[in-house]
Scaffold this active site. Structure first.
Site, mmCIF file in Angstrom:
data_model
loop_
_atom_site.group_PDB
_atom_site.id
_atom_site.type_symbol
_atom_site.label_atom_id
_atom_site.label_comp_id
_atom_site.label_asym_id
_atom_site.label_seq_id
_atom_site.Cartn_x
_atom_site.Cartn_y
_atom_site.Cartn_z
ATOM 1 N N THR A 25 0.842 -1.192 0.000
ATOM 2 C CA THR A 25 0.000 0.000 0.000
ATOM 3 C C THR A 25 0.879 1.245 0.000
ATOM 4 O OG1 THR A 25 -1.950 0.984 1.033
ATOM 5 C CG2 THR A 25 -0.287 0.081 2.523
ATOM 6 N N LYS B 282 3.339 1.595 -3.862
ATOM 7 C CA LYS B 282 2.771 0.870 -5.009
ATOM 8 C C LYS B 282 3.533 1.143 -6.305
ATOM 9 C CE LYS B 282 -2.026 0.698 -3.325
ATOM 10 N NZ LYS B 282 -3.423 1.011 -3.663
ATOM 11 N N ASN C 152 0.227 -3.759 -6.210
ATOM 12 C CA ASN C 152 -0.159 -3.864 -4.803
ATOM 13 C C ASN C 152 -0.167 -5.289 -4.266
ATOM 14 O OD1 ASN C 152 -2.541 -4.844 -5.903
ATOM 15 N ND2 ASN C 152 -3.873 -3.310 -4.958
ATOM 16 N N ASP D 82 -6.598 -3.335 -7.399
ATOM 17 C CA ASP D 82 -7.587 -2.284 -7.134
ATOM 18 C C ASP D 82 -8.687 -2.303 -8.189
ATOM 19 O OD1 ASP D 82 -6.326 -1.369 -4.864
ATOM 20 O OD2 ASP D 82 -5.340 0.324 -5.841
ATOM 21 N N GLY E 64 -10.470 10.339 -13.908
ATOM 22 C CA GLY E 64 -9.347 10.275 -12.980
ATOM 23 C C GLY E 64 -8.333 9.264 -13.476
ATOM 24 N N ALA E 65 -7.151 9.740 -13.864
ATOM 25 C CA ALA E 65 -6.131 8.857 -14.438
ATOM 26 C C ALA E 65 -4.938 8.693 -13.509
ATOM 27 C CB ALA E 65 -5.678 9.405 -15.796
ATOM 28 N N GLY E 66 -5.168 8.841 -12.205
ATOM 29 C CA GLY E 66 -4.124 8.573 -11.220
ATOM 30 C C GLY E 66 -3.970 7.076 -11.002
ATOM 31 N N GLY E 67 -3.424 6.710 -9.851
ATOM 32 C CA GLY E 67 -3.146 5.303 -9.583
ATOM 33 C C GLY E 67 -4.366 4.412 -9.632
ATOM 34 N N GLY F 176 -17.578 2.821 -2.786
ATOM 35 C CA GLY F 176 -16.140 2.622 -2.790
ATOM 36 C C GLY F 176 -15.665 1.412 -2.019
#
Length: 276
Positions: free
Chosen positions: A67, A71, A92, A108, A132-135, A244
């Site tokens: 985590t 990652k 992860n 994820d 959202g193109a983050g992790g 979520g």
């Protein structure tokens, strides 16, 4: 009971105080007589590359859950990286294979996709929008691609991030139609908020909810509150929604399979978790 035969799953991150995995996995292992244990291990970023290798020098190390903040670093430390982890640019979960190589994967997005499928919806052949193109957004997009989404649109306020993710998707899944540049949800079967919007009261919505098709499946990655303003608005429009925390519980059966352990359902894990 931890004995000399117990296999260790290291939960690697820093700090450890907010870790939830031990309170989900360990009650399940205890109830079903699985001789394994998840152990939180607080490791700072500067020590992590050396420490990850040391973990796997333990003869009873079964694997590692990874985590924040490790990652992204992990993706560059393993010997074999799954396509999903390569697209996400992060990893992860790590295990050793039969030849002693470290294998990394990312679950994820798998958790999100399994939630969609278990709620009776299809991914294969459908059109999906990830905002959202983050992790986490990258991981979800990668798993949607792996599950056969025909069209995949990715959007981020940082256009370069979305374009880079789209490039990785096209490299690994050239048959899929990948789009960038818009967060308009009209015409999409699956719509995901993979941004932090919704963490704080008063946050703007990640997209124009009035443009959602009422038949769309709408998901969220924010876990701070179960039904965010975005999900509430999507539900009011008639959309089926996914909270979520579903993503968290749905990915654990995939982790168990990755480590070669007996698996179970997300509902079972929810029922026995000791989250307090």
């Amino acid at each position: 009971m931890i004995t000399g035969t117990t296999r260790l799953i290291a939960h690697l991150g820093y700090p450890t105080e907010s870790f939830k995995a031990p309170m989900i996995y360990n009650p399940y292992f205890e109830r079903d007589g699985i001789d394994a244990v998840v152990v939180p291990m607080g490791c700072k970023a500067e020590d992590y590359p050396d420490f990850l290798k040391l973990v796997f020098r333990l003869s009873n190390a079964l694997g590692a859950l990874v985590t924040m903040p490790h990652k992204v670093t992990t993706a560059g430390l393993v010997d074999i990286l799954s396509p999903t982890a390569a697209i996400a640019g992060a990893c992860n979960a790590v295990r050793r294979d039969g030849e002693g190589r470290l294998v990394g994967d990312m679950f994820d997005g798998e958790g999100f996709v399994r939630g969609v499928l278990r709620k009776g919806r299809q991914v294969a052949g459908r059109a999906a929008l990830v905002v959202g193109a983050g992790g986490v957004g990258s991981a979800i997009a990668a798993s949607l691609a792996r599950a056969g989404a025909a069209t995949l649109a990715v959007y981020d306020t940082q256009a370069a991030s979305a374009d880079a993710l789209a490039g990785r998707l096209r490299e690994h899944y050239p048959q899929q139609h990948v789009l960038t540049g818009s967060n308009d949800p009209a015409g999409f079967d699956i719509v995901v908020n993979a941004t932090p919007l919704g963490m704080k009261a008063g946050d703007p919505l990640p997209l124009e909810v009035a443009r959602l098709d009422p038949s769309a499946f709408v998901g969220e990655v924010v876990m701070k509150q179960e039904v965010t303003a975005f999900l509430a608005a999507a539900g009011a429009r008639g959309c089926q929604i996914q909270v979520g925390t579903d993503m968290l519980f749905e990915q654990i059966p995939a982790y168990l399979e990755f480590f070669g352990l007996p698996s179970t359902t997300a509902e079972d894990l929810r029922s026995i978790a000791k989250l307090g």
